[in-house]
Design a protein around this motif. Structure first.
Motif, PDB file in Angstrom:
ATOM      1  N   ALA A   1       5.596   6.351   1.858  1.00 46.75           N
ATOM      2  CA  ALA A   1       6.032   5.058   2.380  1.00 46.75           C
ATOM      3  C   ALA A   1       5.209   3.920   1.791  1.00 46.75           C
ATOM      4  O   ALA A   1       4.007   4.066   1.552  1.00 46.75           O
ATOM      5  N   LEU A   2       5.880   2.808   1.561  1.00 42.19           N
ATOM      6  CA  LEU A   2       5.198   1.589   1.157  1.00 42.19           C
ATOM      7  C   LEU A   2       4.963   0.734   2.398  1.00 42.19           C
ATOM      8  O   LEU A   2       5.873   0.526   3.200  1.00 42.19           O
ATOM      9  N   ILE A   3       3.744   0.247   2.556  1.00 39.08           N
ATOM     10  CA  ILE A   3       3.362  -0.531   3.722  1.00 39.08           C
ATOM     11  C   ILE A   3       2.921  -1.912   3.248  1.00 39.08           C
ATOM     12  O   ILE A   3       2.085  -2.023   2.352  1.00 39.08           O
ATOM     13  N   LYS A   4       3.499  -2.950   3.823  1.00 36.91           N
ATOM     14  CA  LYS A   4       3.123  -4.310   3.451  1.00 36.91           C
ATOM     15  C   LYS A   4       1.729  -4.618   3.965  1.00 36.91           C
ATOM     16  O   LYS A   4       1.399  -4.363   5.122  1.00 36.91           O
TER      17      LYS A   4
ATOM     18  N   SER B   1       0.941   1.943 -18.025  1.00 35.54           N
ATOM     19  CA  SER B   1       1.649   3.223 -17.989  1.00 35.54           C
ATOM     20  C   SER B   1       2.993   3.060 -17.286  1.00 35.54           C
ATOM     21  O   SER B   1       3.215   2.105 -16.550  1.00 35.54           O
ATOM     22  N   VAL B   2       3.864   4.002 -17.520  1.00 29.71           N
ATOM     23  CA  VAL B   2       5.193   3.986 -16.898  1.00 29.71           C
ATOM     24  C   VAL B   2       5.058   4.515 -15.468  1.00 29.71           C
ATOM     25  O   VAL B   2       4.496   5.595 -15.255  1.00 29.71           O
ATOM     26  N   PRO B   3       5.553   3.772 -14.473  1.00 32.45           N
ATOM     27  CA  PRO B   3       5.462   4.249 -13.084  1.00 32.45           C
ATOM     28  C   PRO B   3       6.293   5.520 -12.866  1.00 32.45           C
ATOM     29  O   PRO B   3       7.329   5.713 -13.515  1.00 32.45           O
TER      30      PRO B   3
ATOM     31  N   LEU C   1       9.904   1.667  -4.287  1.00 33.55           N
ATOM     32  CA  LEU C   1       9.941   0.207  -4.412  1.00 33.55           C
ATOM     33  C   LEU C   1      11.361  -0.343  -4.245  1.00 33.55           C
ATOM     34  O   LEU C   1      11.567  -1.324  -3.550  1.00 33.55           O
ATOM     35  N   GLU C   2      12.319   0.313  -4.883  1.00 33.46           N
ATOM     36  CA  GLU C   2      13.714  -0.131  -4.748  1.00 33.46           C
ATOM     37  C   GLU C   2      14.161  -0.047  -3.298  1.00 33.46           C
ATOM     38  O   GLU C   2      14.803  -0.967  -2.781  1.00 33.46           O
TER      39      GLU C   2
ATOM     40  N   PHE D   1       0.874  -1.177   0.000  1.00 32.51           N
ATOM     41  CA  PHE D   1       0.000   0.000   0.000  1.00 32.51           C
ATOM     42  C   PHE D   1       0.906   1.220   0.000  1.00 32.51           C
ATOM     43  O   PHE D   1       1.795   1.339   0.851  1.00 32.51           O
ATOM     44  N   LEU D   2       0.720   2.134  -0.955  1.00 30.27           N
ATOM     45  CA  LEU D   2       1.505   3.358  -1.006  1.00 30.27           C
ATOM     46  C   LEU D   2       0.768   4.455  -0.263  1.00 30.27           C
ATOM     47  O   LEU D   2      -0.326   4.860  -0.659  1.00 30.27           O
TER      48      LEU D   2
END
Length: 91
Positions: free
Chosen positions: A22-25, A73-75, A83-84, A15-16
């Motif tokens: 932040a990315l949250i699992k 689409s391109v992210p 993500l990295e 989840f962004l």
């Protein structure tokens, strides 16, 4: 992955949080599939989607998020960087 691996070990949903970047699992619990709609249940909420759109409903219905399928689409560079960074710290 071994053939008997749990789905939660194979698939990872993130989840962004757009405010913080932040990315949250999302902690996977179960799924349901039909020809018309896919459903995923997580500790943090519920996702229903098809090939065009989706809705994520946070736990206790505290918020709903309408989502568009942008797989063609391109992210954004910021998303790729997030993500990295996530993969570096969670692998």
């Amino acid at each position: 992955m071994p053939e008997d691996a749990e789905l939660s070990e194979i698939f990872h949903w993130l989840f962004l949080d757009r405010k913080s970047g932040a990315l949250i699992k999302l902690w996977f619990r179960s799924l349901d599939s039909s020809p018309a709609i896919e459903e995923r249940y997580f500790e943090q909420g519920y996702l229903k989607f098809n090939s065009a759109e989706a809705t994520f409903i946070e736990k206790y219905n505290s918020a709903q998020h309408s989502l568009d399928n942008r797989s063609n689409s391109v992210p954004a560079k910021e998303l790729i960087a997030a993500l990295e960074n996530y993969l570096k710290t969670h692998s």
